[in-house]
Structures are given as C-alpha cells and as structure tokens.
Design a protein around this motif. Structure first.
Motif, short mmCIF file in Angstrom:
data_model
loop_
_atom_site.label_atom_id
_atom_site.label_comp_id
_atom_site.label_asym_id
_atom_site.label_seq_id
_atom_site.Cartn_x
_atom_site.Cartn_y
_atom_site.Cartn_z
N LYS A 1 0.85 -1.18 0.00
CA LYS A 1 0.00 0.00 0.00
C LYS A 1 0.90 1.24 0.00
O LYS A 1 1.95 1.25 0.64
N TYR A 2 0.47 2.26 -0.69
CA TYR A 2 1.25 3.48 -0.79
C TYR A 2 1.58 4.05 0.59
O TYR A 2 2.73 4.44 0.85
N SER A 3 0.58 4.09 1.48
CA SER A 3 0.80 4.66 2.81
C SER A 3 1.83 3.87 3.59
O SER A 3 2.62 4.44 4.36
N SER A 4 1.86 2.55 3.38
CA SER A 4 2.86 1.71 4.05
C SER A 4 4.25 1.95 3.48
O SER A 4 5.24 2.08 4.22
N PHE A 5 4.34 2.05 2.16
CA PHE A 5 5.64 2.26 1.51
C PHE A 5 6.25 3.60 1.91
O PHE A 5 7.44 3.69 2.23
#
Length: 365
Positions: free
Chosen positions: A186-190
């Motif tokens: 997920k973008y937020s995780s990356f």
C-alpha cells in the motif's frame, strides 16, 4: 577582542528580535486568536530565525496552532510521491522511461504507449484532468484507483507528451498507483517505511476517511462576506498521490534537513535527469514535485505551493545555503500572505530569493 565579539552577538540578537517583532505584528493582525490561522518557519544558516503559530487549528475545540499542528499539505505532498518513485528507480524496479502500459496494460494504447513516468513527474504528459471526468452525481470521495478508472480509456491528451507543461493532479495519482504495483505494498505503508520513518517524521501521516490524525488542523475558507467557514474536505480530498500528507512545521523541518544532507537521494542529481522547463522564456523548471531554478549564486532553489478547499501552503528551500521558509495555513486561498512575509525577510536580509510567487501559483491552476 571579546568586546568586539560581544558587540556582534548583540547586533545579531537585536536584528533577530526586530524581525520577529515585525512578523509578529503582521501575523497577529492578519490572523486573530479566535479564528483559523497560520504556522510560519524561517531558517537561515541552519538557525531557526522564526517558528510560531497564530490562530486556531480547530475553531470548534479552540485548539491553538503550534509548530506541532499537522496541516493538510495538498500539492506539497507531491514531492513525497515523487521521492517514492526515485527510491524505486534507485532500487532498479522501474525506469523514468517506462511507459504507462508497463503498469496498466488496459490503458488506452494511443496514450499509454506515449506517456512515460518522466512525463508524469514533470507535468508534461498532457493527460486529461480527472477532475473534469468525475460524474455530476458523484458523492463519495474519489481515490487514486478511481482516477485510473476515469482516465484509462481516454484516447486523447491535451498535447503530445514531453512538448508542454500543464499541471496535472492526474499524473501524480497514477504515480501513486505505480508505487503500489511496483512495490507490492500500500502506498501509505511504503511511504512510511521508506521516507517518514528514516527521516524521523514520526508524527506525519496520510489522510483516509477514518484516519486518526494527531494534532490535526481542520480546514476553513472565507465566505462571500469574508467570514471564516468550515471547509475541510471535498470530493477530491482523499486521493493520496497528489495531496494527502498531513505534517507540521517540526516534522517538515526534518524532511528539509534530509534533502539538504542527501539522506535518501541527491535530489539535484535526480532533477538533472528529467527537469522540464515551464516555457521558452521561463527560468523555472519542474521535476519530482518541485518548481526549481538556479539562482544568481548558481544555487538550486526549490519551491512549491499547496492549495485545497481548506488549506494554503508554501515552501521555499535553498539547500546549499541552508535557507528555508515555509508557511502552512488552514484557510483556503490564503497565498496573499506570502508576499508581505517575503518583503519582511528581504528587508531584514534573510533572503534574496528570486521566486515569482504569483507566476508559479498560476501554474498550479
């Protein structure tokens, strides 16, 4: 000798105090304590010349703006999306020359084969603005994958990719999707794992519908009567790639230090690979979420604004001279404050920036 040193120390102290008092007076007048407001940070030669908040982060709860207040960054967020792409390129997982079809096989071939990652990163793709494609009856907030669905079947562009500059939120929403496809996260995780944590931005977060954002500033606007009215979200406020970061003066300062020290990458080296000139007569270029140019001292200056329904932000950085000016405001269309602040900084010889605020702001609309 000691008397001379003491004299210069006192002169510098008085100089700082005079600027602080002048800026205090300006901001106290513009932003009453019982209304929405602004947070301002000025750094010169690695020294904090000014750091203060005025007004309320949340009018209903009477919460004051402080250097720890988290504002919605709007388009200032684009530099973080761009850094994700740089890091993936550095890892060899993508190339700036990759076209859209590599990541979105069902994209219209007439567009997907021509537009490359470098075009998205420089607003030179010509891709259609997704805001113009949203159905009139749309009530639910648009997400980045919704943007992909809206534009993937479009068979035309505003112009041939790489030929002109036209600011595009669509492009950065697609970059968010590319980050997810390439990284498998997920973008937020990356972004948290690869940017926020490494540089120490531990109180920075991404907006989502039910996200708990600490020290959150709510957004406001001025109505037709000039009164402050609540205006925190719009139908396009949930897309992450083009404007969803919430951060504070204190956390954003850590990001700037990381850029100055090339902690993640050497941004100036990266810009040289893809920079795109705004027009034939402009000295300004764009790349990786930054308007940029070489100033009269041949030093790179970075600049960007952020504008949305309830927030107005601006950042200006000269990494090599350790100069940094930022303001975050939870009032929409509040960029008029930038020029008087700059005029004060120029008066007190804190900056010799050549940024054309009005011109660059117009490029984002």
């Amino acid at each position: 000798m000691r008397k001379i040193i003491f004299f210069f120390l006192m002169v510098n102290f008085s100089f700082g105090q005079t600027f602080q008092q002048a800026l205090d007076s300006l901001l106290e007048h513009k932003f009453p304590a019982n209304s929405a407001g602004i947070a301002v940070l000025v750094i010169k030669n690695n020294q904090e010349i000014y750091k203060k908040g005025f007004g309320l982060a949340n009018i209903e709860k009477k919460e004051a703006i402080t250097p720890n207040t988290n504002f919605r960054m709007a388009s200032v967020s684009k530099q973080f999306t761009a850094m994700c792409i740089i890091l993936l390129e550095k890892q060899g997982k993508l190339s700036y020359e990759d076209n859209l079809l590599k990541f979105f096989p069902d994209f219209a071939p007439s567009v997907g084969t021509i537009i490359k990652i470098k075009h998205l990163l420089t607003h030179s793709s010509g891709i259609i603005d997704y805001e113009d494609l949203i159905p009139e009856n749309q009530k639910k907030q648009i997400l980045d994958d919704d943007v992909l669905e809206l534009v993937k079947n479009q068979t035309t562009t505003y112009f041939e990719a790489g030929k002109q500059f036209r600011y595009s939120n669509t492009g950065f929403c697609l970059l968010e999707q590319i980050v997810e496809k390439v990284s498998g996260e997920k973008y937020s995780s990356f972004i948290e794992k690869n940017i926020f944590r490494p540089v120490g931005m531990l109180n920075t977060s991404m907006y989502s519908e039910n996200a708990q954002i600490p020290n959150r500033a709510m957004g406001y606007t001025r109505n037709d009567k000039g009164e402050i009215a609540f205006s925190d979200q719009s139908i396009t406020s949930a897309t992450k790639g083009d404007g969803c970061v919430y951060t504070s003066l204190n956390d954003y300062k850590k990001w700037v230090i990381a850029l100055q020290k090339n902690q993640l990458v050497n941004l100036e080296t990266q810009l040289a690979k893809i920079n795109f000139q705004l027009n034939n007569t402009s000295k300004f270029e764009y790349g990786f979420g930054w308007f940029n140019y070489l100033n009269s001292k041949n030093q790179l200056e970075l600049y960007h604004t952020g504008s949305t329904c309830g927030f107005s932000n601006s950042v200006s950085i000269v990494p090599k001279s350790n100069y940094f000016f930022v303001f975050f405001s939870n009032i929409a269309n509040n960029h008029g404050i930038e020029q008087p602040i700059y005029d004060l900084m120029k008066k007190y010889k804190l900056t010799d920036s050549e940024i054309n605020f009005k011109f660059l702001l117009e490029q984002t609309r």
